[in-house]
Motif scaffolding. Structure first.
Motif, mmCIF file in Angstrom:
data_model
loop_
_atom_site.group_PDB
_atom_site.id
_atom_site.type_symbol
_atom_site.label_atom_id
_atom_site.label_comp_id
_atom_site.label_asym_id
_atom_site.label_seq_id
_atom_site.Cartn_x
_atom_site.Cartn_y
_atom_site.Cartn_z
ATOM 1 N N PRO A 244 0.758 -0.848 -0.163
ATOM 2 C CA PRO A 244 0.207 0.395 -0.217
ATOM 3 C C PRO A 244 0.942 1.269 0.274
ATOM 4 C CG PRO A 244 -0.105 -1.089 2.148
ATOM 5 C CD PRO A 244 0.658 -1.969 1.331
ATOM 6 N N SER A 245 0.482 2.192 -0.436
ATOM 7 C CA SER A 245 0.685 3.884 -0.106
ATOM 8 C C SER A 245 0.861 4.141 0.835
ATOM 9 C CB SER A 245 -0.435 4.563 -0.693
ATOM 10 O OG SER A 245 0.112 4.766 -2.238
ATOM 11 N N THR A 246 1.840 5.132 1.131
ATOM 12 C CA THR A 246 2.069 5.912 2.776
ATOM 13 C C THR A 246 1.674 6.654 2.980
ATOM 14 O OG1 THR A 246 4.478 5.332 2.949
ATOM 15 C CG2 THR A 246 3.854 6.921 4.169
ATOM 16 N N LEU A 247 0.402 6.857 4.419
ATOM 17 C CA LEU A 247 -0.389 7.978 3.673
ATOM 18 C C LEU A 247 0.166 8.652 5.210
ATOM 19 C CD1 LEU A 247 -3.979 6.370 3.789
ATOM 20 C CD2 LEU A 247 -1.941 7.261 1.645
ATOM 21 N N ALA A 248 -0.490 10.082 5.181
ATOM 22 C CA ALA A 248 -0.001 10.926 6.418
ATOM 23 C C ALA A 248 -1.552 12.281 6.476
ATOM 24 C CB ALA A 248 0.796 11.826 6.463
ATOM 25 N N PHE A 249 -2.259 12.127 7.776
ATOM 26 C CA PHE A 249 -2.835 13.216 7.909
ATOM 27 C C PHE A 249 -2.332 14.286 9.043
ATOM 28 C CE2 PHE A 249 -4.975 8.830 7.121
ATOM 29 C CZ PHE A 249 -5.793 9.321 6.801
ATOM 30 N N VAL A 250 -2.135 15.288 8.645
ATOM 31 C CA VAL A 250 -2.123 16.635 8.714
ATOM 32 C C VAL A 250 -3.377 17.635 9.538
ATOM 33 C CG1 VAL A 250 -0.250 18.763 8.880
ATOM 34 C CG2 VAL A 250 -0.293 16.272 6.577
ATOM 35 N N GLU A 251 -2.633 17.963 11.042
ATOM 36 C CA GLU A 251 -3.315 18.967 11.424
ATOM 37 C C GLU A 251 -2.707 19.879 11.438
ATOM 38 O OE1 GLU A 251 -6.316 18.722 14.990
ATOM 39 O OE2 GLU A 251 -4.682 18.276 15.687
ATOM 40 N N ARG A 252 -3.715 21.740 11.158
ATOM 41 C CA ARG A 252 -2.589 22.688 11.073
ATOM 42 C C ARG A 252 -2.784 22.379 13.392
ATOM 43 N NH1 ARG A 252 -5.096 22.792 7.534
ATOM 44 N NH2 ARG A 252 -4.379 23.112 4.763
ATOM 45 N N THR A 253 -2.157 23.545 13.173
ATOM 46 C CA THR A 253 -1.736 24.009 15.111
ATOM 47 C C THR A 253 -1.279 25.543 14.643
ATOM 48 O OG1 THR A 253 0.636 23.447 15.364
ATOM 49 C CG2 THR A 253 -0.984 22.211 15.783
ATOM 50 N N PRO A 254 -1.381 26.520 15.361
ATOM 51 C CA PRO A 254 -0.986 27.986 15.566
ATOM 52 C C PRO A 254 0.870 27.865 14.775
ATOM 53 C CG PRO A 254 -2.491 28.116 17.020
ATOM 54 C CD PRO A 254 -2.317 26.072 17.081
ATOM 55 N N THR A 255 1.021 27.553 15.486
ATOM 56 C CA THR A 255 2.165 27.978 15.250
ATOM 57 C C THR A 255 3.197 26.719 14.513
ATOM 58 O OG1 THR A 255 3.183 26.653 17.541
ATOM 59 C CG2 THR A 255 2.812 28.514 17.806
ATOM 60 N N SER A 256 2.798 25.515 13.899
ATOM 61 C CA SER A 256 3.370 24.412 13.366
ATOM 62 C C SER A 256 2.382 23.323 12.754
ATOM 63 C CB SER A 256 4.738 23.984 14.028
ATOM 64 O OG SER A 256 4.112 23.257 15.069
ATOM 65 N N ASN A 257 2.737 22.240 11.865
ATOM 66 C CA ASN A 257 1.890 20.824 12.035
ATOM 67 C C ASN A 257 1.809 19.893 13.238
ATOM 68 O OD1 ASN A 257 0.769 22.503 9.760
ATOM 69 N ND2 ASN A 257 2.954 22.491 9.054
ATOM 70 N N ARG A 258 0.822 19.096 12.800
ATOM 71 C CA ARG A 258 0.973 17.932 14.304
ATOM 72 C C ARG A 258 0.527 17.090 12.622
ATOM 73 N NH1 ARG A 258 -3.523 16.168 18.148
ATOM 74 N NH2 ARG A 258 -2.831 14.417 19.264
ATOM 75 N N TYR A 259 1.334 15.973 12.957
ATOM 76 C CA TYR A 259 1.182 14.392 11.948
ATOM 77 C C TYR A 259 1.112 13.268 12.928
ATOM 78 C CZ TYR A 259 3.251 17.900 8.726
ATOM 79 O OH TYR A 259 3.654 18.740 7.699
ATOM 80 N N ALA A 260 0.714 12.783 11.909
ATOM 81 C CA ALA A 260 0.118 11.228 11.799
ATOM 82 C C ALA A 260 0.288 10.946 10.814
ATOM 83 C CB ALA A 260 -1.511 10.598 12.071
ATOM 84 N N PHE A 261 1.023 9.370 10.021
ATOM 85 C CA PHE A 261 1.558 8.811 9.488
ATOM 86 C C PHE A 261 1.230 7.384 9.870
ATOM 87 C CE2 PHE A 261 4.516 11.947 10.022
ATOM 88 C CZ PHE A 261 4.647 13.328 8.362
ATOM 89 N N TYR A 262 0.775 6.550 8.707
ATOM 90 C CA TYR A 262 0.735 5.593 8.651
ATOM 91 C C TYR A 262 1.391 4.713 7.186
ATOM 92 C CZ TYR A 262 -3.073 6.305 10.600
ATOM 93 O OH TYR A 262 -4.107 7.264 12.550
ATOM 94 N N THR A 263 3.064 4.422 8.117
ATOM 95 C CA THR A 263 3.873 4.044 6.722
ATOM 96 C C THR A 263 3.728 2.528 6.717
ATOM 97 O OG1 THR A 263 5.452 3.910 9.108
ATOM 98 C CG2 THR A 263 5.023 5.852 7.282
ATOM 99 N N GLN A 264 3.752 1.579 7.740
ATOM 100 C CA GLN A 264 3.892 -0.249 7.688
ATOM 101 C C GLN A 264 3.451 -0.694 7.354
ATOM 102 O OE1 GLN A 264 4.790 -1.197 11.144
ATOM 103 N NE2 GLN A 264 5.528 -3.008 9.982
ATOM 104 N N GLY A 265 4.755 -1.305 6.490
ATOM 105 C CA GLY A 265 5.107 -1.996 5.130
ATOM 106 C C GLY A 265 4.523 -1.529 4.034
#
Length: 312
Positions: free
Chosen positions: A78-99
């Protein structure tokens, strides 16, 4: 192909509301490759993409931007997926990279880049996932004496289970690089609470000829052996999103350096302060324009030239 990139290619899903996300092509090396191509430099990409619907979209995006994909492998992982949430100073990430396809890049034979490829960039989360991390490291080290190398850590703490081990591996990656570009967040992760000048001096001690540290809207600072730091702020713009800004900045560095025929270690070491200021100004303008739109969406060359003319 004048510049090549190796590493991840993924889909960024940016938050657009409560559990609502908008998908964008992403991955730091991918963003940088697209930026280089849009800035008018022949560009190639080295990775492995999935044959799933996301992988097809990623490949189409690379090709639509004129990127040479001869070294892109395909896999049914499968493809790698990332979810990004903006914050006032930067970005918060959740990555799905297994296999996922790009993390499983382990070609039996390393790609043979063409002789006219003068720079290779590596870094980011592709160095945090095995087996690709080790194979990419071998690939980069095989370029010594053949072409110049830029290392951009672009690390994501949530993907680093052992920070001490990562810092030890950084020494090897630094030694493989001629030029280092990192953010102040990377610097803090690499050497918490140390002054940037001290960290840059340590990086230079591993072999690179120059280190550029970016600080978001505050601009970037260049460190070189035996020279005073050079700092430059980007032109002011209305910021819509910062995703991909650092990736676009790295691409701008490489394009501007190549246009000044800086493609050897000696040429990089000999580039005068005035040349470096022009390089930093170009990279900063490209990154600033990327920030004026949603997601990683690097500018075309004409846009950068227009902004630089307006700012002069």
């Amino acid at each position: 192909m004048r510049i090549a990139f190796v590493g991840e290619s993924l889909i960024d899903f940016t938050a657009a509301g409560e559990l609502a996300f908008q998908g964008h092509v992403g991955g730091a090396p991918t963003n940088s490759a697209v930026a280089c191509a849009r800035l008018g430099m022949p560009t190639g990409f080295v990775t492995q993409l999935s044959t799933d619907l996301f992988g097809d979209r990623l490949l189409a995006h690379l090709q639509a931007n004129g990127i040479d994909t001869r070294f892109v492998l395909r896999s049914d992982a499968p493809s790698t997926l990332a979810f990004v949430e903006r914050t006032p100073t930067s970005n918060r990430y959740a990555f799905y990279t297994q296999g996922t396809a790009d993390t499983l890049w382990t070609p039996a034979e390393l790609p043979g880049l063409p002789a006219d490829c003068r720079w290779l960039q590596f870094g980011s989360i592709s160095l945090l996932q095995e087996p690709a991390a080790s194979r990419i490291t071998e690939f980069v080290e095989a370029q010594r004496g053949r072409r110049m190398v830029l290392f951009d850590p672009n690390a994501r703490p949530s993907l680093i289970p052992d920070l001490d081990a990562w810092r030890q591996r950084c020494a090897r990656w630094l030694a493989a690089a001629d030029l280092v570009k990192m953010s102040d967040e990377d610097a803090q992760l690499l050497a918490p609470d140390r002054p940037l000048a001290e960290l840059a001096a340590d990086c230079l001690g591993h072999g690179p000829k120059a280190v550029v540290i970016t600080r978001g809207g505050e601009g970037a600072t260049l460190f070189r052996p035996g020279a005073e730091p050079l700092a430059l702020r980007p032109p002011p713009v209305h910021v819509a999103d910062t995703i991909g800004a650092g990736d676009t900045f790295a691409a701008g560095l490489l394009v501007a350096l190549l246009e000044r025929e800086v493609d050897t270690a000696d040429a990089l070491a000999a580039l005068p302060a005035a040349g470096w200021l022009a390089v930093l100004r170009f990279a900063g303008a490209a990154a600033a324009l990327n920030c004026t739109r949603e997601g990683a969406n690097p500018p075309m060359r004409a846009e950068v030239d227009a902004l630089l003319m307006q700012a002069s």
